[in-house]
Design a protein around this motif. Sequence first.
Motif, PDB file in Angstrom:
ATOM      1  N   VAL A  22       7.503  -3.497 -12.433  1.00 54.98           N
ATOM      2  CA  VAL A  22       6.504  -4.460 -12.102  1.00 54.98           C
ATOM      3  C   VAL A  22       5.427  -4.277 -12.543  1.00 54.98           C
ATOM      4  CG1 VAL A  22       5.324  -6.006 -10.265  1.00 54.98           C
ATOM      5  CG2 VAL A  22       7.712  -5.216 -10.101  1.00 54.98           C
ATOM      6  N   GLU A  23       4.626  -5.201 -13.569  1.00 52.10           N
ATOM      7  CA  GLU A  23       3.128  -4.918 -13.971  1.00 52.10           C
ATOM      8  C   GLU A  23       2.416  -6.054 -13.408  1.00 52.10           C
ATOM      9  OE1 GLU A  23       0.920  -4.815 -18.368  1.00 52.10           O
ATOM     10  OE2 GLU A  23       3.108  -4.740 -18.332  1.00 52.10           O
ATOM     11  N   ILE A  24       1.141  -5.673 -12.971  1.00 50.74           N
ATOM     12  CA  ILE A  24       0.248  -6.676 -12.324  1.00 50.74           C
ATOM     13  C   ILE A  24      -0.918  -6.610 -13.340  1.00 50.74           C
ATOM     14  CG2 ILE A  24      -1.410  -6.897 -10.311  1.00 50.74           C
ATOM     15  CD1 ILE A  24       0.852  -5.233  -8.717  1.00 50.74           C
ATOM     16  N   GLN A  25      -1.346  -7.878 -13.904  1.00 47.86           N
ATOM     17  CA  GLN A  25      -2.555  -7.646 -14.709  1.00 47.86           C
ATOM     18  C   GLN A  25      -3.703  -7.645 -13.918  1.00 47.86           C
ATOM     19  OE1 GLN A  25      -2.026 -10.989 -17.239  1.00 47.86           O
ATOM     20  NE2 GLN A  25      -0.151 -10.149 -18.371  1.00 47.86           N
ATOM     21  N   GLU A  26      -4.797  -6.984 -14.523  1.00 48.77           N
ATOM     22  CA  GLU A  26      -6.018  -7.216 -13.733  1.00 48.77           C
ATOM     23  C   GLU A  26      -6.437  -8.500 -13.737  1.00 48.77           C
ATOM     24  OE1 GLU A  26     -10.359  -5.069 -14.406  1.00 48.77           O
ATOM     25  OE2 GLU A  26      -8.931  -4.813 -16.030  1.00 48.77           O
ATOM     26  N   GLY A  27      -7.105  -9.042 -12.647  1.00 52.34           N
ATOM     27  CA  GLY A  27      -7.698 -10.350 -12.328  1.00 52.34           C
ATOM     28  C   GLY A  27      -6.541 -11.019 -11.562  1.00 52.34           C
ATOM     29  N   ALA A  28      -5.150 -10.664 -11.384  1.00 53.04           N
ATOM     30  CA  ALA A  28      -4.218 -11.387 -10.680  1.00 53.04           C
ATOM     31  C   ALA A  28      -4.290 -11.002  -9.450  1.00 53.04           C
ATOM     32  CB  ALA A  28      -2.898 -11.049 -11.136  1.00 53.04           C
ATOM     33  N   MET A  29      -3.901 -11.950  -8.478  1.00 55.14           N
ATOM     34  CA  MET A  29      -3.652 -11.619  -6.736  1.00 55.14           C
ATOM     35  C   MET A  29      -4.985 -11.084  -6.335  1.00 55.14           C
ATOM     36  SD  MET A  29       0.228 -10.627  -6.579  1.00 55.14           S
ATOM     37  CE  MET A  29       0.077  -9.462  -7.400  1.00 55.14           C
ATOM     38  N   PRO A  30      -6.197 -11.561  -6.561  1.00 51.00           N
ATOM     39  CA  PRO A  30      -7.408 -10.743  -6.226  1.00 51.00           C
ATOM     40  C   PRO A  30      -7.465 -10.644  -4.652  1.00 51.00           C
ATOM     41  CG  PRO A  30      -7.878 -13.027  -6.973  1.00 51.00           C
ATOM     42  CD  PRO A  30      -6.316 -12.882  -7.166  1.00 51.00           C
ATOM     43  N   CYS A  31      -6.874 -11.525  -3.865  1.00 47.19           N
ATOM     44  CA  CYS A  31      -7.105 -11.607  -2.268  1.00 47.19           C
ATOM     45  C   CYS A  31      -5.790 -10.812  -1.893  1.00 47.19           C
ATOM     46  CB  CYS A  31      -7.132 -12.868  -1.802  1.00 47.19           C
ATOM     47  SG  CYS A  31      -8.682 -13.716  -2.553  1.00 47.19           S
ATOM     48  N   ILE A  32      -5.073 -10.058  -2.339  1.00 44.69           N
ATOM     49  CA  ILE A  32      -3.797  -9.671  -1.816  1.00 44.69           C
ATOM     50  C   ILE A  32      -3.896  -8.510  -0.780  1.00 44.69           C
ATOM     51  CG2 ILE A  32      -3.041  -8.345  -3.645  1.00 44.69           C
ATOM     52  CD1 ILE A  32      -0.244  -9.378  -2.767  1.00 44.69           C
ATOM     53  N   GLU A  33      -3.528  -8.621   0.259  1.00 40.84           N
ATOM     54  CA  GLU A  33      -4.053  -7.587   1.164  1.00 40.84           C
ATOM     55  C   GLU A  33      -2.564  -6.810   1.725  1.00 40.84           C
ATOM     56  OE1 GLU A  33      -5.410  -9.443   4.645  1.00 40.84           O
ATOM     57  OE2 GLU A  33      -7.362 -10.225   3.778  1.00 40.84           O
ATOM     58  N   LYS A  34      -1.498  -7.103   1.546  1.00 38.28           N
ATOM     59  CA  LYS A  34      -0.177  -6.666   1.754  1.00 38.28           C
ATOM     60  C   LYS A  34       0.949  -6.774   0.698  1.00 38.28           C
ATOM     61  CE  LYS A  34       3.376  -6.561   5.419  1.00 38.28           C
ATOM     62  NZ  LYS A  34       4.126  -7.234   6.388  1.00 38.28           N
ATOM     63  N   LEU A  35       1.598  -5.815   0.327  1.00 39.77           N
ATOM     64  CA  LEU A  35       2.514  -5.876  -0.542  1.00 39.77           C
ATOM     65  C   LEU A  35       3.936  -5.249  -0.191  1.00 39.77           C
ATOM     66  CD1 LEU A  35       3.946  -6.498  -3.383  1.00 39.77           C
ATOM     67  CD2 LEU A  35       2.635  -4.646  -4.316  1.00 39.77           C
ATOM     68  N   SER A  36       5.007  -5.956  -0.042  1.00 36.56           N
ATOM     69  CA  SER A  36       6.140  -5.206   0.480  1.00 36.56           C
ATOM     70  C   SER A  36       7.143  -5.067  -0.587  1.00 36.56           C
ATOM     71  CB  SER A  36       6.691  -5.929   1.657  1.00 36.56           C
ATOM     72  OG  SER A  36       5.642  -6.059   2.902  1.00 36.56           O
ATOM     73  N   ILE A  37       7.892  -4.104  -0.660  1.00 37.16           N
ATOM     74  CA  ILE A  37       8.846  -4.071  -1.660  1.00 37.16           C
ATOM     75  C   ILE A  37      10.110  -3.678  -1.054  1.00 37.16           C
ATOM     76  CG2 ILE A  37       9.547  -2.910  -3.985  1.00 37.16           C
ATOM     77  CD1 ILE A  37       6.570  -3.020  -4.743  1.00 37.16           C
ATOM     78  N   GLN A  38      11.123  -4.511  -0.896  1.00 41.98           N
ATOM     79  CA  GLN A  38      12.339  -4.091  -0.177  1.00 41.98           C
ATOM     80  C   GLN A  38      13.678  -4.166  -1.146  1.00 41.98           C
ATOM     81  OE1 GLN A  38      12.010  -6.011   3.923  1.00 41.98           O
ATOM     82  NE2 GLN A  38      11.082  -7.575   2.511  1.00 41.98           N
ATOM     83  N   ARG A  39      14.503  -3.092  -0.715  1.00 43.87           N
ATOM     84  CA  ARG A  39      15.872  -3.003  -1.524  1.00 43.87           C
ATOM     85  C   ARG A  39      15.691  -3.282  -2.916  1.00 43.87           C
ATOM     86  NH1 ARG A  39      18.854  -6.677   2.731  1.00 43.87           N
ATOM     87  NH2 ARG A  39      17.265  -8.151   2.253  1.00 43.87           N
ATOM     88  N   CYS A  40      15.010  -2.862  -3.626  1.00 49.26           N
ATOM     89  CA  CYS A  40      15.132  -3.111  -5.078  1.00 49.26           C
ATOM     90  C   CYS A  40      15.475  -1.876  -5.890  1.00 49.26           C
ATOM     91  CB  CYS A  40      13.569  -3.334  -5.578  1.00 49.26           C
ATOM     92  SG  CYS A  40      12.893  -5.324  -5.187  1.00 49.26           S
ATOM     93  N   LEU A  53      -5.655  -3.988  -7.486  1.00 50.05           N
ATOM     94  CA  LEU A  53      -5.666  -4.987  -6.403  1.00 50.05           C
ATOM     95  C   LEU A  53      -6.698  -4.462  -5.272  1.00 50.05           C
ATOM     96  CD1 LEU A  53      -1.849  -5.527  -5.989  1.00 50.05           C
ATOM     97  CD2 LEU A  53      -3.546  -7.008  -7.132  1.00 50.05           C
ATOM     98  N   SER A  54      -7.922  -4.677  -5.438  1.00 48.80           N
ATOM     99  CA  SER A  54      -9.010  -3.956  -4.691  1.00 48.80           C
ATOM    100  C   SER A  54      -9.015  -4.252  -3.196  1.00 48.80           C
ATOM    101  CB  SER A  54     -10.332  -4.322  -5.200  1.00 48.80           C
ATOM    102  OG  SER A  54     -10.526  -5.734  -5.271  1.00 48.80           O
ATOM    103  N   GLU A  55      -8.401  -5.471  -2.815  1.00 47.58           N
ATOM    104  CA  GLU A  55      -8.428  -5.917  -1.462  1.00 47.58           C
ATOM    105  C   GLU A  55      -6.961  -5.491  -0.634  1.00 47.58           C
ATOM    106  OE1 GLU A  55     -10.767  -7.426   0.167  1.00 47.58           O
ATOM    107  OE2 GLU A  55     -12.026  -7.077  -1.800  1.00 47.58           O
ATOM    108  N   LEU A  56      -6.016  -4.656  -1.382  1.00 47.83           N
ATOM    109  CA  LEU A  56      -4.656  -4.296  -1.029  1.00 47.83           C
ATOM    110  C   LEU A  56      -5.131  -3.176   0.135  1.00 47.83           C
ATOM    111  CD1 LEU A  56      -1.618  -4.792  -1.282  1.00 47.83           C
ATOM    112  CD2 LEU A  56      -1.796  -2.786  -2.719  1.00 47.83           C
ATOM    113  N   LYS A  57      -4.474  -3.671   1.459  1.00 49.14           N
ATOM    114  CA  LYS A  57      -4.728  -2.803   2.575  1.00 49.14           C
ATOM    115  C   LYS A  57      -3.209  -2.115   3.033  1.00 49.14           C
ATOM    116  CE  LYS A  57      -8.688  -5.219   4.298  1.00 49.14           C
ATOM    117  NZ  LYS A  57      -8.791  -5.970   3.265  1.00 49.14           N
ATOM    118  N   VAL A  58      -2.293  -2.616   2.548  1.00 48.72           N
ATOM    119  CA  VAL A  58      -0.931  -2.027   3.250  1.00 48.72           C
ATOM    120  C   VAL A  58       0.135  -2.290   2.012  1.00 48.72           C
ATOM    121  CG1 VAL A  58       1.004  -2.527   4.574  1.00 48.72           C
ATOM    122  CG2 VAL A  58      -1.395  -2.971   5.524  1.00 48.72           C
TER     123      VAL A  58
END
Length: 131
Positions: A22-40, A53-58
């Motif tokens: 997975v590639e996340i480009q700079e500026g994408a999802m600026p407000c994301i706080e939680k990212l869950s990745i399951q069974r990949c 992702l500067s707002e990512l907390k979890v």
Amino acid sequence: MAGGFKKLKQLGLDKFDELRFVEIQEGAMPCIEKLSIQRCKSLEKVPLGIEHLSELKVLEFFDMPHKLLKTICPDEEGEDYWRVARIPEVYSTYWRGGGWEVYSLESFSEGENAPMLNTVINGWELQTRWK
């Protein structure tokens, strides 16, 4: 996409069997706080660009390969540790014996016998915790 998903706060990726990166480009999802990745099961590395992702907390992984988790270990084997080091909560969670086993980032390098962050907790407690 840079500038995309401007209001997204949570994102979950579940059971993408063929997903290898997975590639996340700079500026994408600026407000994301939680990212869950399951069974990949084919995912080989933590998402590239997660450090943007500067707002990512979890960041949580459910039933993910140990090989992926080793890439973010806080030791010499964790080549991508720097990408997740500033995220306050990084967990790996497995369903075993009727309850959730939750491991902290620091325990990833210790393998299957790693000390658990929490003892086995039931699914309702885990779901409530992450809301």
